[in-house]
Design an enzyme around this catalytic site. Sequence first.
Site, mmCIF file in Angstrom:
data_model
loop_
_atom_site.group_PDB
_atom_site.id
_atom_site.type_symbol
_atom_site.label_atom_id
_atom_site.label_comp_id
_atom_site.label_asym_id
_atom_site.label_seq_id
_atom_site.Cartn_x
_atom_site.Cartn_y
_atom_site.Cartn_z
ATOM 1 N N TYR A 69 -6.162 7.037 3.726
ATOM 2 C CA TYR A 69 -6.412 5.870 2.688
ATOM 3 C C TYR A 69 -5.456 4.636 3.288
ATOM 4 O O TYR A 69 -6.117 3.425 3.233
ATOM 5 C CB TYR A 69 -5.690 6.297 1.339
ATOM 6 C CG TYR A 69 -5.638 4.862 0.665
ATOM 7 C CD1 TYR A 69 -6.617 4.133 -0.153
ATOM 8 C CD2 TYR A 69 -4.174 4.241 0.171
ATOM 9 C CE1 TYR A 69 -6.469 3.016 -0.653
ATOM 10 C CE2 TYR A 69 -4.074 3.017 -0.509
ATOM 11 C CZ TYR A 69 -5.264 2.662 -0.990
ATOM 12 O OH TYR A 69 -5.236 1.274 -1.254
ATOM 13 N N ASP A 100 -8.939 6.090 -2.354
ATOM 14 C CA ASP A 100 -7.988 6.851 -3.275
ATOM 15 C C ASP A 100 -8.544 7.430 -4.597
ATOM 16 O O ASP A 100 -9.691 7.599 -4.457
ATOM 17 C CB ASP A 100 -6.982 5.668 -3.481
ATOM 18 C CG ASP A 100 -7.576 4.474 -4.541
ATOM 19 O OD1 ASP A 100 -8.753 4.578 -4.762
ATOM 20 O OD2 ASP A 100 -6.860 3.865 -5.100
ATOM 21 N N LEU A 112 11.619 4.650 -7.303
ATOM 22 C CA LEU A 112 10.413 4.612 -6.994
ATOM 23 C C LEU A 112 9.814 5.933 -6.668
ATOM 24 O O LEU A 112 8.569 6.343 -6.961
ATOM 25 C CB LEU A 112 10.072 3.695 -5.795
ATOM 26 C CG LEU A 112 9.350 2.216 -5.945
ATOM 27 C CD1 LEU A 112 8.626 1.762 -4.803
ATOM 28 C CD2 LEU A 112 8.108 2.491 -7.022
ATOM 29 N N GLY A 113 10.784 7.002 -6.241
ATOM 30 C CA GLY A 113 10.299 8.271 -5.872
ATOM 31 C C GLY A 113 9.621 8.291 -4.262
ATOM 32 O O GLY A 113 9.382 7.407 -3.725
ATOM 33 N N GLU A 170 0.839 -1.222 -0.035
ATOM 34 C CA GLU A 170 -0.078 -0.028 -0.049
ATOM 35 C C GLU A 170 0.844 1.408 -0.042
ATOM 36 O O GLU A 170 0.301 2.274 -0.623
ATOM 37 C CB GLU A 170 -0.979 0.006 1.131
ATOM 38 C CG GLU A 170 -2.146 -1.250 1.295
ATOM 39 C CD GLU A 170 -2.889 -0.877 -0.171
ATOM 40 O OE1 GLU A 170 -3.088 0.282 -0.830
ATOM 41 O OE2 GLU A 170 -3.457 -1.862 -0.735
ATOM 42 N N CYS A 178 -18.801 -2.640 -17.526
ATOM 43 C CA CYS A 178 -18.792 -2.625 -16.147
ATOM 44 C C CYS A 178 -19.959 -3.052 -15.408
ATOM 45 O O CYS A 178 -21.179 -3.098 -15.941
ATOM 46 C CB CYS A 178 -19.028 -0.974 -16.130
ATOM 47 S SG CYS A 178 -19.264 -0.369 -14.316
#
Length: 380
Positions: A124, A142, A84-85, A41, A206
Site C-alpha cells: 500500500y 487499502d 499513535l500506536g 502514509e 455517490c
Amino acid sequence: MNTTTTQKQFFSEQLLAWYRRHRRDLPWRRSRNPYYIWISEVMLQQTRVDTVIPYFHRFIERFPTMQSLAEAPEEEVLKLWEGLGYYSRARNLQGAVREVQERYGGTVPDTKEEISTLKGVGPYTSGAILSIAYNKPEPAVDGNVMRVLSRYFLIEEDIMKPATRSLMEKLAKELIPGGAAGDFNQGLMELGAMVCTPRSPHCLTCPVMEHCSARDARMEEALPVKKKAKPPRPEYRIAAIVEGSGVHAGKVLIRQRPQEGLLARMWELPHVEVPFAYAAAADGKDGSIAIPPSISLLTDRLAEETIGVRPERRFMRTEHTFSHIHWDMEVVICSLEPSVLPAASGMLMPSHYEWVDSSVMGQYAFPNVFLKLLNRYFQK
DNA sequence: AAGTCGGGGGG
DNA sequence: CCCCCAGACTT
C-alpha cells in the site's frame, strides 16, 4: 463479477472529477514532497485522518527534512509518536529514512522495486508514495479501496485473503486514468472515507452509484466480505506506583520495556502478569484481580531488581485493549522499603529504571495505558 | 495463513 | 458493545 468496459471507464472518469471537486484540504495534500507524503502514509496506516493531523504537524515541525530525522535520537522520534500506536512504524520510518540518506543520496526512490525495499514500506505505502508524490501509475490498495471496489464491482471474496488483495491491486491499476494516478488513488480513498463508508454508505451522493453493482443488487451493506478477527486474549496484571522519598520525593518509578516485542522500548509502570488462577481466585463476581496474593509477585520481582517496596493502598483498576491482548490491570501505590534494599545508600537501580514527576515525563515515551495512569496520579 | 503490533471513533 | 480504520512484518 462481470465487468464491462463502460463500467470501468465511467468509474475512472467520474471518480477523478468528483475528487477534484470534493477533496478535503489535508495538511499532507498541500505539498508533493515525497518525504512528507511518506510520513503521512505511515502515520495513516490503521489510523484515522483526524487522529493523524496533529501528529503530522508536530512531526514535520521537529523533523522538516530527512536529514533532521536521520540524525535525531530514536527516543525523540518515539516521543513524537507517543499515543499513535504501532510504534515499530516510527522506528522503521527513521531507519528507512537513514537508508535513503545513505543509499539513495537523500532522494526517495521512485520505482516500486527500490522503494519496496525500505522498512515499513509495503504494497500500500509504496503505491501511495509513488502515485501521490511522483504521479506514477501504481495502485494503492487499502481498506477503503477494497471496500469501494468490492461494492462497485460486486466482489464477494474475503478481503482478508492475500489473493483478494492481489485481485484488487490488478483491478485498481487498470482503473487509473492516464496521467492522474495521484488524484485517482486519493479519490478512491476519499470516496471510501466520506461516501462509501463501512456502514450506511451515502449512495445518493455517490458519483458512481449509477453503475454500482452492489447498489443494483442491494448488497452495499453486505460488502465487503471479511472474516471476523479472533477476540483478544485476556491478561491480568498488577502494577506499582512506587513513590520516591528523600531526593526522589514527589517522583515515581518507571522502567523501560525490552528492545523487542509489544511496546518495544517504551516506558511504563513496573508491573507483572498475574496467572489466571490468581485472577480467578478473586472473590468478586466481576473476575477482578485478587490483590493478595498477586501483590507478592510484584514485590518479589522488584526485589530481584534490588528495589524493595511495600504496598500501601490500592490506586485503581484499569482495562486496556490492544489488537490481540486485553489487559485487566490493578494498580497499587507502594512506598520504598529501604531495609529490603541490599545497600540502601550505595546500591544502584538497574539502568532501565528512572524516577519521574510530571515535569520530566515529557522526556520519556509512554504507551497510552500508562500515560493515562500517570497523568491521573499527578492529577493533570 | 495466522499471529504480532496500538489506539480511538462511530453506530 | 462491536467494528473498523490511508498495513507491515514475522513465522
